[in-house]
Design an enzyme around this catalytic site. Structure first.
Site, PDB file in Angstrom:
ATOM      1  N   ASN A   9      56.186  48.374  43.736  1.00 21.10           N
ATOM      2  CA  ASN A   9      54.681  48.144  43.484  1.00 21.10           C
ATOM      3  C   ASN A   9      53.864  48.968  44.585  1.00 21.10           C
ATOM      4  OD1 ASN A   9      52.023  47.456  42.882  1.00 21.10           O
ATOM      5  ND2 ASN A   9      52.355  45.202  43.369  1.00 21.10           N
ATOM      6  N   TRP A  10      53.363  50.027  44.261  1.00 17.38           N
ATOM      7  CA  TRP A  10      52.728  51.020  45.133  1.00 17.38           C
ATOM      8  C   TRP A  10      51.286  50.465  45.536  1.00 17.38           C
ATOM      9  CZ3 TRP A  10      53.743  56.692  43.743  1.00 17.38           C
ATOM     10  CH2 TRP A  10      55.180  57.107  43.938  1.00 17.38           C
ATOM     11  N   LYS A  11      50.870  49.259  44.704  1.00 20.08           N
ATOM     12  CA  LYS A  11      49.391  49.123  45.011  1.00 20.08           C
ATOM     13  C   LYS A  11      48.579  50.154  44.981  1.00 20.08           C
ATOM     14  CE  LYS A  11      51.560  44.943  46.983  1.00 20.08           C
ATOM     15  NZ  LYS A  11      51.347  43.717  47.940  1.00 20.08           N
ATOM     16  N   HIS A  94      49.232  40.129  38.952  1.00 23.29           N
ATOM     17  CA  HIS A  94      49.871  40.152  40.590  1.00 23.29           C
ATOM     18  C   HIS A  94      48.709  39.239  41.289  1.00 23.29           C
ATOM     19  CE1 HIS A  94      50.431  41.502  44.806  1.00 23.29           C
ATOM     20  NE2 HIS A  94      51.429  42.116  44.152  1.00 23.29           N
ATOM     21  N   GLU A  96      47.109  39.761  44.179  1.00 26.63           N
ATOM     22  CA  GLU A  96      45.861  40.316  44.462  1.00 26.63           C
ATOM     23  C   GLU A  96      44.899  40.403  43.433  1.00 26.63           C
ATOM     24  OE1 GLU A  96      48.121  43.732  45.910  1.00 26.63           O
ATOM     25  OE2 GLU A  96      48.751  42.204  47.510  1.00 26.63           O
ATOM     26  N   GLU A 166      56.376  35.773  43.573  1.00 25.03           N
ATOM     27  CA  GLU A 166      55.935  36.090  44.706  1.00 25.03           C
ATOM     28  C   GLU A 166      54.916  35.155  45.460  1.00 25.03           C
ATOM     29  OE1 GLU A 166      55.653  40.758  44.572  1.00 25.03           O
ATOM     30  OE2 GLU A 166      53.962  40.040  43.962  1.00 25.03           O
ATOM     31  N   GLY A 172      53.107  40.974  52.214  1.00 24.73           N
ATOM     32  CA  GLY A 172      52.397  41.842  53.231  1.00 24.73           C
ATOM     33  C   GLY A 172      52.393  41.372  54.621  1.00 24.73           C
ATOM     34  N   SER A 213      57.285  40.897  51.238  1.00 28.10           N
ATOM     35  CA  SER A 213      58.088  41.387  52.568  1.00 28.10           C
ATOM     36  C   SER A 213      59.726  41.456  52.258  1.00 28.10           C
ATOM     37  CB  SER A 213      57.873  40.389  53.684  1.00 28.10           C
ATOM     38  OG  SER A 213      56.355  40.308  53.994  1.00 28.10           O
ATOM     39  N   GLY A 234      56.616  45.845  47.769  1.00 32.17           N
ATOM     40  CA  GLY A 234      55.271  46.607  48.064  1.00 32.17           C
ATOM     41  C   GLY A 234      55.495  47.351  49.020  1.00 32.17           C
TER      42      GLY A 234
END
Ligand code: 13P
Length: 249
Positions: A9-11, A94, A96, A166, A172, A213, A234
């Site tokens: 997941n490149w975000k 997600h 976020e 997650e 992160g 992570s 990520g």
């Protein structure tokens, strides 16, 4: 029985130029991977990434999709638009998105339905916050998120859906759930799926990733756990060597 699936997941990272550089390095590194390999990239990079991964074992993914087929939703992207670019997987819900963009269990469910109706494969994210963990309501939260996400989703679709567990506190932060803890928590999700559908479906068809992570150092321990079918990566997906090492855990 359940093929492992590692997705990046490149975000909100990588320009088109950076996308080309990263994928050019990544393609040969993962060519012999046993796991299914997916890169979920920002919308603006999908076309370029699609050209590069054509004919390779890397599958193309997006990071979100709107629930409506089309219309007055400024700034949004529909399932048809993703399908046209060769997208196969799409991350939905997600943390976020839930945290910063008002995503709810209901909008997650609506997006999942829209994705499936166009043949996209959702990667549905669930997971508790630190506060929820400390409050002892992990199971309650995961049962709710899972049940709502799968509302009115037919059993036949289960093999086209991936769940990503997650824990929000592990994203992160460098804090990973221990492999045992991730395994046991994923078991709660699988058990919920067994109750919603059937024991055999949950056991044979539902793939559940861990995310938070995950990196070259901890991937093999996590992937050795019987409940963990893959990873949603990520930070470590932004470096070709690191991501390839996770893919080949
Ligand atoms: P990190 O691997 O950077 O913790 O991110 C996990 C994640 O949110 C993947 O969707």
């Amino acid at each position: 029985m359940r093929q492992p699936i590692i997705a990046g997941n490149w975000k909100m990272n990588n320009t088109i130029a950076a996308t080309k550089a990263l994928l050019t390095d990544l393609i040969p590194l993962v060519a012999d991977a046993k796991a299914e390999v997916v890169v979920c990239v920002p919308y603006t990079n999908i076309a370029a990434a699609g050209e590069l991964v054509k004919g390779t074992n890397i599958k193309l993914g997006a990071e979100n999709v709107h629930w409506a087929e089309k219309g007055a939703f400024t700034g949004e992207i529909s399932a048809d638009m993703l399908v046209e670019l060769g997208v196969e997987y799409v991350i939905i819900g997600h943390s976020e998105r839930r945290q910063y963009f008002g995503e709810t269990d209901q909008t997650v469910n609506a997006r999942v339905k829209a994705a499936l109706s166009k043949g996209l494969k959702p990667i549905i994210c669930v997971g508790e916050t630190l506060e929820e963990r400390e409050g002892g309501i992990v199971e309650e939260v995961l049962v709710r998120q899972t049940t709502e996400a799968f509302k009115d989703i037919d059993k036949d679709q289960l093999e086209n859906i991936v769940i990503a567990y997650e824990p929000v506190w592990a994203i992160g932060t460098g804090k990973t759930a221990t492999a045992q803890d991730a395994n046991d928590t994923i078991a709660i999700i699988r058990n919920t799926m067994a109750k919603l559908y059937c024991e055999k479906c949950a056991e044979e068809k539902v793939r559940i990733q861990y995310g938070g992570s995950m990196n070259p150092k901890n991937a093999s321990e996590l992937m050795a756990m019987p409940q963990i079918d893959g990873g949603l990566i990520g930070g470590a997906s932004l470096k070709a060597v690191d991501f390839s090492q996770v893919v080949k855990y």
